[in-house]
Design a protein around this motif. Sequence first.
Motif, PDB file in Angstrom:
ATOM      1  N   PRO A   1      17.944 -12.206  19.902  1.00 41.17           N
ATOM      2  CA  PRO A   1      17.580 -11.940  18.506  1.00 41.17           C
ATOM      3  C   PRO A   1      16.211 -11.269  18.380  1.00 41.17           C
ATOM      4  N   LEU A   2      16.127 -10.323  17.479  1.00 44.92           N
ATOM      5  CA  LEU A   2      14.881  -9.622  17.191  1.00 44.92           C
ATOM      6  C   LEU A   2      14.003 -10.482  16.284  1.00 44.92           C
ATOM      7  N   VAL A   3      12.736 -10.545  16.604  1.00 47.56           N
ATOM      8  CA  VAL A   3      11.774 -11.315  15.811  1.00 47.56           C
ATOM      9  C   VAL A   3      10.904 -10.332  15.037  1.00 47.56           C
ATOM     10  N   VAL A   4      10.900 -10.481  13.719  1.00 52.93           N
ATOM     11  CA  VAL A   4      10.161  -9.557  12.847  1.00 52.93           C
ATOM     12  C   VAL A   4       9.336 -10.367  11.852  1.00 52.93           C
ATOM     13  N   LEU A   5       8.090 -10.003  11.676  1.00 52.29           N
ATOM     14  CA  LEU A   5       7.233 -10.578  10.642  1.00 52.29           C
ATOM     15  C   LEU A   5       6.437  -9.464   9.981  1.00 52.29           C
ATOM     16  N   THR A   6       6.027  -9.703   8.744  1.00 54.62           N
ATOM     17  CA  THR A   6       5.151  -8.758   8.069  1.00 54.62           C
ATOM     18  C   THR A   6       3.705  -8.988   8.494  1.00 54.62           C
ATOM     19  N   ALA A   7       2.903  -7.958   8.340  1.00 55.95           N
ATOM     20  CA  ALA A   7       1.445  -8.063   8.497  1.00 55.95           C
ATOM     21  C   ALA A   7       0.828  -6.958   7.663  1.00 55.95           C
ATOM     22  N   TYR A   8      -0.272  -7.275   7.008  1.00 55.73           N
ATOM     23  CA  TYR A   8      -0.936  -6.308   6.134  1.00 55.73           C
ATOM     24  C   TYR A   8      -2.398  -6.094   6.510  1.00 55.73           C
ATOM     25  N   THR A   9      -2.904  -6.903   7.452  1.00 52.59           N
ATOM     26  CA  THR A   9      -4.304  -6.816   7.857  1.00 52.59           C
ATOM     27  C   THR A   9      -4.396  -6.868   9.372  1.00 52.59           C
ATOM     28  N   THR A  10      -5.540  -6.446   9.902  1.00 54.98           N
ATOM     29  CA  THR A  10      -5.735  -6.467  11.349  1.00 54.98           C
ATOM     30  C   THR A  10      -5.682  -7.886  11.922  1.00 54.98           C
ATOM     31  N   PRO A  11      -6.380  -8.869  11.331  1.00 57.68           N
ATOM     32  CA  PRO A  11      -6.327 -10.217  11.921  1.00 57.68           C
ATOM     33  C   PRO A  11      -4.921 -10.807  11.963  1.00 57.68           C
ATOM     34  N   ILE A  12      -4.157 -10.633  10.908  1.00 53.26           N
ATOM     35  CA  ILE A  12      -2.789 -11.175  10.907  1.00 53.26           C
ATOM     36  C   ILE A  12      -1.923 -10.411  11.898  1.00 53.26           C
ATOM     37  N   ALA A  13      -2.077  -9.095  11.977  1.00 50.72           N
ATOM     38  CA  ALA A  13      -1.307  -8.316  12.956  1.00 50.72           C
ATOM     39  C   ALA A  13      -1.590  -8.800  14.374  1.00 50.72           C
ATOM     40  N   ARG A  14      -2.855  -9.122  14.662  1.00 54.90           N
ATOM     41  CA  ARG A  14      -3.197  -9.623  16.000  1.00 54.90           C
ATOM     42  C   ARG A  14      -2.531 -10.967  16.285  1.00 54.90           C
ATOM     43  N   LEU A  15      -2.368 -11.778  15.255  1.00 55.43           N
ATOM     44  CA  LEU A  15      -1.732 -13.079  15.441  1.00 55.43           C
ATOM     45  C   LEU A  15      -0.232 -12.953  15.690  1.00 55.43           C
ATOM     46  N   VAL A  16       0.433 -12.087  14.940  1.00 57.05           N
ATOM     47  CA  VAL A  16       1.893 -12.018  15.042  1.00 57.05           C
ATOM     48  C   VAL A  16       2.351 -11.111  16.178  1.00 57.05           C
ATOM     49  N   ASP A  17       1.533 -10.146  16.551  1.00 55.27           N
ATOM     50  CA  ASP A  17       1.945  -9.130  17.523  1.00 55.27           C
ATOM     51  C   ASP A  17       2.489  -9.697  18.835  1.00 55.27           C
ATOM     52  N   PRO A  18       1.847 -10.702  19.464  1.00 56.24           N
ATOM     53  CA  PRO A  18       2.368 -11.173  20.754  1.00 56.24           C
ATOM     54  C   PRO A  18       3.732 -11.839  20.666  1.00 56.24           C
ATOM     55  N   HIS A  19       4.122 -12.251  19.485  1.00 55.53           N
ATOM     56  CA  HIS A  19       5.349 -13.026  19.317  1.00 55.53           C
ATOM     57  C   HIS A  19       6.514 -12.210  18.749  1.00 55.53           C
TER      58      HIS A  19
END
Length: 278
Positions: free
Chosen positions: A23-41
Amino acid sequence: MSVSKSLRAPTPADILARKGGDPLVVLTAYTTPIARLVDPHCDIVLVGDSLGMVVHGMDSTLGVTMEMMILHGQAAARGTKSAMLVIDMPFGSYEESPEQAFANAAEVMRQTGCAAVKLEGGQHMADTIRFLTARGVPVMAHVGLTPQAINTLGGYKVQGRDADAARVLEDARAVAAAGAFSVVLEKVTAPLATEITRAIAIPTIGIGASVDCDGQVLVVDDMLGLFTEFKPKFAKRYAELGDHASDAIARYAAEVRARTFPAPEHVYGLETSGAPKP
């Protein structure tokens, strides 16, 4: 939690090849700090036009502009390394004609470095999707509940019940045939989402759809408990960070009023940087 993931961001072709796989894992992000948190997962980081509501306090996504999507897209891009970055096309930026859609999608890709754009609509957008993909713009499609069309849909209603089911199925088939590399199924009944997933050759990404979809997406502010204006049924809370933040802010305010913050360890004395401290 540790995550085993390639450091190379997947391409649209890689995502397409995941049909029927893990399964593909997708999350939204709108800022650099949140993108850094979700990116590895995540496999995909989506800069959704939902930012209009969860970041800018709008009543819907209709007021989101190209400038907003590019600004937040640039911020998310700075924090995205191993996931694929996809950016929503805002309302009014692609519906007029395929040529308008290409000009605006090319501008979004040029200014953000994203790998693909997402646009809403089914059968009526098939020609536009075909036009874009033929010119090097990968497209993630979006059918079912399409928030940019809430005024014609009559609100945020579940899609796929009764007569709607045939239309949603044909919408999914149309975008797949037009060349989209994946399609978001939003607020679609579970049986219909399962049927669509089995019927088309591109990955389906569910939000309020079926566990049988090829992947899932959530708005990160919903799943972290940061956006509390309303809570869709499908928006499972994995944390209540809004409550924790509120408590922390209240403690800060109380300490400021009591003059217990800043404490001695938080202020600077007269010593210079090179002089020994007493």
